[in-house]
Design an enzyme around this catalytic site. Structure first.
Site, mmCIF file in Angstrom:
data_model
loop_
_atom_site.group_PDB
_atom_site.id
_atom_site.type_symbol
_atom_site.label_atom_id
_atom_site.label_comp_id
_atom_site.label_asym_id
_atom_site.label_seq_id
_atom_site.Cartn_x
_atom_site.Cartn_y
_atom_site.Cartn_z
ATOM 1 N N ASP A 213 0.854 -1.184 0.000
ATOM 2 C CA ASP A 213 0.000 0.000 0.000
ATOM 3 C C ASP A 213 0.889 1.233 0.000
ATOM 4 O O ASP A 213 1.657 1.453 0.947
ATOM 5 C CB ASP A 213 -0.925 0.010 1.212
ATOM 6 C CG ASP A 213 -1.837 1.226 1.226
ATOM 7 O OD1 ASP A 213 -2.776 1.263 0.409
ATOM 8 O OD2 ASP A 213 -1.594 2.129 2.048
ATOM 9 N N GLU A 306 -1.935 -1.169 -6.036
ATOM 10 C CA GLU A 306 -3.166 -0.558 -6.524
ATOM 11 C C GLU A 306 -2.913 0.226 -7.803
ATOM 12 O O GLU A 306 -1.805 0.728 -8.027
ATOM 13 C CB GLU A 306 -3.744 0.382 -5.466
ATOM 14 C CG GLU A 306 -4.375 -0.309 -4.290
ATOM 15 C CD GLU A 306 -4.957 0.680 -3.312
ATOM 16 O OE1 GLU A 306 -6.199 0.702 -3.157
ATOM 17 O OE2 GLU A 306 -4.183 1.429 -2.706
ATOM 18 N N CYS A 359 -12.762 -4.020 5.654
ATOM 19 C CA CYS A 359 -12.187 -4.676 6.832
ATOM 20 C C CYS A 359 -11.425 -5.922 6.388
ATOM 21 O O CYS A 359 -11.977 -6.791 5.697
ATOM 22 C CB CYS A 359 -13.286 -5.047 7.824
ATOM 23 S SG CYS A 359 -12.675 -5.933 9.290
ATOM 24 N N CYS A 362 -13.346 -9.189 8.369
ATOM 25 C CA CYS A 362 -14.697 -9.672 8.043
ATOM 26 C C CYS A 362 -15.188 -9.191 6.677
ATOM 27 O O CYS A 362 -16.309 -9.512 6.283
ATOM 28 C CB CYS A 362 -15.691 -9.232 9.125
ATOM 29 S SG CYS A 362 -15.944 -7.444 9.206
ATOM 30 N N CYS A 381 -16.943 -6.215 13.354
ATOM 31 C CA CYS A 381 -16.197 -7.217 14.134
ATOM 32 C C CYS A 381 -15.320 -6.594 15.209
ATOM 33 O O CYS A 381 -14.681 -7.323 15.987
ATOM 34 C CB CYS A 381 -15.344 -8.079 13.209
ATOM 35 S SG CYS A 381 -14.024 -7.174 12.362
ATOM 36 N N ASP A 388 -3.341 1.926 6.619
ATOM 37 C CA ASP A 388 -2.430 1.495 5.558
ATOM 38 C C ASP A 388 -2.137 0.006 5.658
ATOM 39 O O ASP A 388 -2.072 -0.700 4.646
ATOM 40 C CB ASP A 388 -1.133 2.297 5.624
ATOM 41 C CG ASP A 388 -1.354 3.774 5.336
ATOM 42 O OD1 ASP A 388 -2.333 4.098 4.623
ATOM 43 O OD2 ASP A 388 -0.555 4.600 5.814
#
Length: 452
Positions: A213, A306, A359, A362, A381, A388
């Site tokens: 990231d 990305e 997340c 979850c 959760c 990051d």
């Protein structure tokens, strides 16, 4: 595996060789401007004939490099009586640059070229044009470890040793295909385009997947827990010095385009000092990015990043300087070819994949997550994690879900069903379809709402 690789060496030419280098760069500019003038005159003539209703139009002037080179050879005695002082490659350099510019402009108008619209080529200025010349034929070789030989220019001393390239050539694992001389930051460089036979290697951890990231506060955060790469912020650290030097330059008598006034010697000296700081910043940034990307490509078998909209990010006046200083685009460019060299692969997540808002435990997706919020807190959760690090984990798990095969976890990367709805503004035009990639090939994941 045979790849095309560039080797760049600084030169230490003599005063006579500097004059010859400038002459070759000027010859390329003259050929470029001459051919561009012929193209524009031909277009204007044909347009005028159409306006008068003339059916038998003047023959069009060819836009290919070979057509322009044929016309140049017929006119060079009148246009440039000194043409014999330079290599033929100098004129071919300018003509090839114009042919490429015209082709890009034509393809952009017809929709065959992606990206922003390309403008029609413009004339090159003697003072502002990049001084360069490319050689593809003739005597192009290394002479020992401290000299290079170029057509017409002859034997030129290098500022640094060429033993790395010379060793490959002596072993028969490299072949020079072209050489380009260029004036950059007040120094002449030669770049050899070389076909290199690289051995088939594998990363130290060929089965490892790491999500990377990229950010401004921290340059790179990794999904496997390794220490993050801190952002050195070279430009910010040199900003105080640049401001002082810029004030000095502004107090000197500089060039004036309106009156044609030439800059003073004091302005030239002050501007040179300011440029040295800019060049040092660029070199420090390039060195750090090379070290980071090389280490990642040699360590991991699969790297996931990305597809950042860097062009859009730099349009934000609050982020433009920090994003430009980080070098996101250069990191991705280097990872693309270094993963191939080291036997790995680079995976590119879709631009609209919500890596920071999802997340990692979850797969619940937040509707909004402002940049000022540096900790991701999941209401579903209860997970609390650095945003990051959470994004890096999501990038790594995205590849694992796609590679895993079928199952509920592969249905949608966002953790939702097929009824997610249409994507953001721009839709699928900004995305790339999901196609299986070969080993060592970069792949872009499709938008998550387009998954079957």
């Amino acid at each position: 595996m045979i790849v095309t690789q560039a080797y760049r060496f600084a030169l230490d030419p003599t005063e006579r060789q500097v004059v010859a280098l400038l002459r070759h760069a000027g010859a390329a500019r003259v050929a470029y401007n001459w051919a561009l003038a012929r193209v524009k005159a031909n277009l204007s003539q044909r347009e005028a004939e159409r306006s008068y209703g003339i059916e038998d139009l003047t023959p069009s002037f060819g836009w290919s490099m070979y057509s322009m080179r044929k016309a140049w050879n017929q006119a060079k005695d009148d246009v440039a009586p000194w043409w014999a002082q330079c290599s033929k490659e100098a004129y071919a350099t300018g003509l090839e640059q114009l042919a490429t510019g015209l082709r890009n402009w034509s393809d952009s108008r017809k929709g065959r070229r992606r990206g922003r619209p390309m403008g029609f080529p413009r004339f090159k200025s003697k003072n502002k044009a990049v001084k360069s010349c490319r050689f593809t034929t003739g005597a192009i070789r290394l002479d020992g470890r401290t000299h290079v030989v170029l057509p017409v220019l002859g034997r030129i001393k290098t500022h640094e040793s060429t033993r790395k390239l010379a060793r490959r050539i002596d072993n028969g694992t490299a072949r020079i295909t072209s050489a380009t001389v260029r004036l950059d930051a007040g120094r002449w460089y030669v770049s050899f385009s070389v076909e290199v036979e690289r051995p088939d290697v594998a990363p130290r951890r060929p089965d490892a997947v790491v999500g990377v990231d990229l950010g401004v506060k921290t340059l790179a955060v990794f999904s496997d827990g390794r220490p993050p790469a801190q952002n050195p912020k070279h430009y910010d650290h040199a900003l105080r010095k640049l401001r002082r030097l810029s004030r000095t330059v502004s107090r000197r008598t500089g060039p004036d385009r309106r009156t044609g006034a030439q800059p003073s010697k004091r302005w030239l000296r002050a501007n040179e000092q300011r440029n040295k700081v800019h060049h040092r910043i660029a070199n420090l940034r390039r060195d750090g990015i090379h070290k980071l990307t090389t280490d990642l490509a040699r360590e991991y078998g699969t790297i996931v990043v990305e597809d950042l909209n860097v062009a859009g990010m730099v349009r934000n006046r609050n982020l433009a300087r920090a994003v430009s200083d980080a070098g996101f685009g250069e990191i991705r460019r280097q990872l693309a070819y270094k993963t191939v060299w080291n036997g790995g692969r680079l995976e590119v997540a879709d631009r609209w994949f919500p890596s920071s808002k999802t997340c990692s435990h979850c797969q619940a997706v937040k509707p909004k997550l402002p940049l000022r919020v540096r900790t991701f807190s999941c209401e579903n959760c209860g997970l609390a994690i650095d945003r990051d690090e959470n994004a890096a984990l999501n990038l790594a798990s995205l590849v694992k879900r796609h590679v895993a095969g079928s199952g509920p976890e592969t249905r949608n990367g966002r953790g939702a069903d097929r009824k997610t709805g249409p994507g953001p503004a721009g839709g699928r035009e900004a995305s790339t379809s999901h196609r299986p990639s070969r080993p060592g090939q970069t792949r872009t994941f499709a938008p998550q709402w387009a998954n079957p």
